[in-house]
Scaffold this motif. Sequence first.
Motif, short mmCIF file in Angstrom:
data_model
loop_
_atom_site.label_atom_id
_atom_site.label_comp_id
_atom_site.label_asym_id
_atom_site.label_seq_id
_atom_site.Cartn_x
_atom_site.Cartn_y
_atom_site.Cartn_z
N UNK A 148 0.83 -1.20 0.00
CA UNK A 148 0.00 0.00 0.00
C UNK A 148 0.87 1.26 0.00
N UNK A 149 0.26 2.38 -0.35
CA UNK A 149 0.99 3.64 -0.39
C UNK A 149 1.81 3.77 -1.65
N UNK A 150 2.74 4.72 -1.62
CA UNK A 150 3.59 4.98 -2.78
C UNK A 150 4.77 4.00 -2.80
N UNK A 151 5.03 3.42 -3.95
CA UNK A 151 6.22 2.59 -4.12
C UNK A 151 6.65 2.59 -5.57
N UNK A 152 7.93 2.32 -5.77
CA UNK A 152 8.49 2.37 -7.10
C UNK A 152 9.56 1.31 -7.28
N UNK A 153 10.51 1.60 -8.16
CA UNK A 153 11.53 0.60 -8.48
C UNK A 153 12.40 0.22 -7.28
N UNK A 154 12.80 1.15 -6.40
CA UNK A 154 13.62 0.73 -5.25
C UNK A 154 12.93 -0.31 -4.37
N UNK A 155 11.63 -0.13 -4.12
CA UNK A 155 10.90 -1.10 -3.31
C UNK A 155 10.74 -2.43 -4.04
N UNK A 156 10.54 -2.36 -5.37
CA UNK A 156 10.44 -3.58 -6.17
C UNK A 156 11.76 -4.34 -6.14
N UNK A 157 12.85 -3.61 -6.27
CA UNK A 157 14.18 -4.23 -6.22
C UNK A 157 14.43 -4.89 -4.87
N UNK A 158 14.04 -4.21 -3.80
CA UNK A 158 14.21 -4.76 -2.46
C UNK A 158 13.40 -6.05 -2.29
N UNK A 159 12.17 -6.05 -2.80
CA UNK A 159 11.35 -7.24 -2.72
C UNK A 159 11.94 -8.39 -3.52
N UNK A 160 12.43 -8.12 -4.73
CA UNK A 160 13.03 -9.16 -5.56
C UNK A 160 14.26 -9.75 -4.89
N UNK A 161 15.06 -8.91 -4.28
CA UNK A 161 16.26 -9.37 -3.59
C UNK A 161 15.91 -10.29 -2.43
N UNK A 162 14.90 -9.89 -1.65
CA UNK A 162 14.48 -10.70 -0.51
C UNK A 162 13.94 -12.05 -0.98
N UNK A 163 13.05 -12.04 -1.97
CA UNK A 163 12.49 -13.28 -2.49
C UNK A 163 13.59 -14.19 -3.05
N UNK A 164 14.53 -13.61 -3.79
CA UNK A 164 15.62 -14.40 -4.35
C UNK A 164 16.46 -15.06 -3.28
N UNK A 165 16.76 -14.34 -2.21
CA UNK A 165 17.57 -14.90 -1.13
C UNK A 165 16.88 -16.06 -0.46
N UNK A 166 15.58 -15.92 -0.16
CA UNK A 166 14.85 -17.01 0.49
C UNK A 166 14.75 -18.21 -0.45
N UNK A 167 14.51 -17.96 -1.72
CA UNK A 167 14.39 -19.06 -2.67
C UNK A 167 15.69 -19.86 -2.76
N UNK A 168 16.80 -19.16 -2.86
CA UNK A 168 18.09 -19.83 -2.96
C UNK A 168 18.43 -20.60 -1.68
#
Length: 205
Positions: free
Chosen positions: A33-53
Amino acid sequence: MAFQPVPDVARFAVVMDDSAADQFVNVFYFRRTGQWGRPELEQGATTLGQVWVNDVLPLLMRFTRFIRIEARGERSQTDVSYQLVPANPPVSNRAGDGLPYYVAFCVTHLTGLTGRYNRGRTYFGPLSENDQNNNLISPGVANAFVASLNSIRSLMANQGWEHVVVSRVFNKARRAEGVATTVIGYRYYDLVLDTQRSRKRGQGS
């Protein structure tokens, strides 16, 4: 087909391969919710990638590689996007030969609501033949897959991303906007391995 927006939601696709030509894709949706852009998307992708690996890749067939995370906002057709691509793709070294690619283990995403429009699934694979007996997956591996989803949900929530199920159709009619429903947990209904025909070699992911 025309683009269908989903308010506040981003799509994260985990892309793997077999160290050769065949790819395997698992898709997740998260709401912020709220305002978000590429930095938040990048942070989410990094977190998901780390857990997946760390939690999922070691449970998959040997030679399975984590290739990238493809992330994009679903709020509009021109929303922000990001790809997380490791310089040296991590590889599973799980013991045993691989099962056929169309064999997977299904875990259901629970929302606390009934109806097919209010639930999602993750099909885990490719799998090692050492982790099954008579087409039943090892309970330890099954529970580890559920635990990995709980870790993903918890760690993504810490970054402001809420795991959701997205419904794009209702009563056989396409919605004007996709509807996101919060995921509250995960479970499997049995240990039987499932067939995903789209995972067959040469037929896509």
